[in-house]
Design an enzyme around this catalytic site. Structure first.
Site, PDB file in Angstrom:
ATOM      1  N   ARG A 162       0.855  -1.173   0.000  1.00 46.58           N
ATOM      2  CA  ARG A 162       0.000   0.000   0.000  1.00 46.58           C
ATOM      3  C   ARG A 162       0.898   1.233   0.000  1.00 46.58           C
ATOM      4  O   ARG A 162       2.032   1.181   0.473  1.00 46.58           O
ATOM      5  CB  ARG A 162      -0.908   0.027   1.226  1.00 46.58           C
ATOM      6  N   LYS A 193      -2.735  -2.315   7.650  1.00 48.55           N
ATOM      7  CA  LYS A 193      -3.967  -1.868   8.293  1.00 48.55           C
ATOM      8  C   LYS A 193      -4.167  -2.582   9.619  1.00 48.55           C
ATOM      9  O   LYS A 193      -3.808  -3.737   9.770  1.00 48.55           O
ATOM     10  CB  LYS A 193      -5.161  -2.137   7.367  1.00 48.55           C
ATOM     11  N   HIS A 259      -2.407   2.125  -5.877  1.00 51.95           N
ATOM     12  CA  HIS A 259      -3.193   0.914  -5.617  1.00 51.95           C
ATOM     13  C   HIS A 259      -3.360   0.076  -6.873  1.00 51.95           C
ATOM     14  O   HIS A 259      -3.601  -1.136  -6.788  1.00 51.95           O
ATOM     15  CB  HIS A 259      -4.553   1.290  -5.026  1.00 51.95           C
ATOM     16  N   ARG A 262      -0.646  -2.335  -6.773  1.00 50.78           N
ATOM     17  CA  ARG A 262      -0.953  -3.380  -5.792  1.00 50.78           C
ATOM     18  C   ARG A 262      -1.919  -4.404  -6.407  1.00 50.78           C
ATOM     19  O   ARG A 262      -1.745  -5.615  -6.245  1.00 50.78           O
ATOM     20  CB  ARG A 262      -1.547  -2.747  -4.539  1.00 50.78           C
ATOM     21  N   HIS A 285      -4.381  -9.191   3.811  1.00 47.54           N
ATOM     22  CA  HIS A 285      -5.830  -9.143   3.983  1.00 47.54           C
ATOM     23  C   HIS A 285      -6.236  -9.981   5.188  1.00 47.54           C
ATOM     24  O   HIS A 285      -5.828 -11.139   5.310  1.00 47.54           O
ATOM     25  CB  HIS A 285      -6.540  -9.678   2.739  1.00 47.54           C
ATOM     26  N   TYR A 294      -9.866 -10.913  -6.698  1.00 45.99           N
ATOM     27  CA  TYR A 294      -8.861 -11.102  -7.743  1.00 45.99           C
ATOM     28  C   TYR A 294      -9.104 -12.381  -8.541  1.00 45.99           C
ATOM     29  O   TYR A 294      -8.592 -12.522  -9.648  1.00 45.99           O
ATOM     30  CB  TYR A 294      -7.460 -11.114  -7.129  1.00 45.99           C
TER      31      TYR A 294
END
Length: 344
Positions: A162, A193, A259, A262, A285, A294
């Protein structure tokens, strides 16, 4: 008596119509919403007023059934689910304010929801475009800036970081560092995150570009790995800008943002490995459902390959079918002979 009732309803309608002006003043002055937002509120509330007038209703007599009917009308007219959600949000906020003011007893929009919007596919570069961007070398740029920007592109695409994780990297590992790169181990330690740490591998090209950047970076007082010309930690906004400029110099059809690299990283790894769990770990994630988007992108890529390559993917034109199955001359002659025999 009917005239009195009609007069009463007209008075109620005019009184409730003035609530919109008071509410717009409230959001403009007390909530200090942006002028554009207030304009949108005014537009959507005017639509509410017109719908209520068409149904001969003052605003405080609107029921949930009416709102559902009006939303169904918007949906059948082709309004996108996100647009309907914005309208409902405006109306819901308006009726919530009326409730706080003691002007209504319930909110007719409270239990009305917009149709579920389809989740958009992430925008990813094709492999060729990603490589073209990564291999760009701008001979006219300042060597210091060029080395830094190439390393940034390689890390974003090669590690799937990120932009906040990239700008948070320090040149050296420490107890206070949010993240760093260990070139000997070819690993990047990043803080993602939810303050969750993860370690991602750094590929050979990214490690090479990063070493070239460190060679010209010099001794900077800032601990940041990537710094501006003034020596301060580079900002996410600066990364967005340099990627946009760099993608245009590389000749890509559309500007690239962090992004997107990414997404490209995740899509290309998944296409090659089909290992969804590994991609989940690399991206950091928390939920596998986030990574599953994806697989849709990967299927979209496979569908394009199929359409372009498989001989049965598309129906052949009628002309080509006729050419493929020409009428046999002998069969035609035989048919003519049969016709003559019938006539005799």
């Amino acid at each position: 008596m009917p005239s009195v009732a009609c007069s009463s309803e007209s008075h109620e309608a005019s009184a409730s119509a003035g609530w919109i002006d008071k509410y717009l003043a409230h959001v403009r002055v007390e909530r200090r919403l942006a002028a554009r937002t207030v304009e949108l509120y005014a537009f959507h509330l005017q639509a509410l007023k017109e719908n209520a007038a068409e149904a001969n209703l003052p605003l405080d007599r609107v029921q949930t059934a009416h709102v559902r009917r009006w939303m169904a009308r918007l949906h059948s007219a082709g309004r996108e689910p996100r647009g309907i959600a914005l309208v409902l949000s405006c109306w819901r906020s308006f009726y919530r304010w009326l409730g706080h003011e003691g002007l209504i007893g319930f909110n007719p929009v409270q239990d009305v929801h917009a149709p579920k919007a389809g989740r958009p596919l992430p925008k990813a570069l094709g492999v060729d475009d990603a490589v073209q961007l990564a291999e760009l070398h701008d001979e006219d740029a300042d060597p210091w800036i060029e080395a830094r920007d190439r390393a940034i592109v390689e890390l974003l695409y090669g590690c799937g970081l990120r932009v906040s994780e990239l700008t948070g990297l320090d040149a050296q590992a420490s107890n206070t560092a949010l993240g760093w790169v260990d070139l000997d181990a070819k690993e990047a330690n990043v803080l993602g995150k939810g303050s969750k740490r993860r370690i991602v591998p750094v590929g050979g090209k990214a490690a090479e570009a990063l070493q070239e950047w460190l060679d010209v970076r010099g001794d900077r007082p800032a601990p940041a790995l990537f710094v501006s010309a003034k020596g301060a930690r580079i900002s996410p906004q600066a990364v967005w800008k340099l990627l946009r400029e760099r993608s245009l110099k590389a000749g890509l059809a559309a500007p690239v943002h962090p992004h997107m690299l990414r997404h490209s990283f995740a899509s290309h790894v998944l296409q090659s490995s089909s290992d969804l769990r590994a991609v989940q770990e690399l991206l950091g994630h928390a939920n596998i459902a986030t990574t599953q988007v994806y697989t849709r992108l990967d299927f979209q890529h496979l569908a394009k390959v199929y359409d372009a390559a498989h001989p049965r993917a598309k129906a052949r034109p009628e002309a080509s079918r006729a050419q493929a199955r020409p009428e046999a001359p002998r069969a035609k002659a035989r048919t003519d002979k049969d016709k003559q025999a019938i006539k005799k």
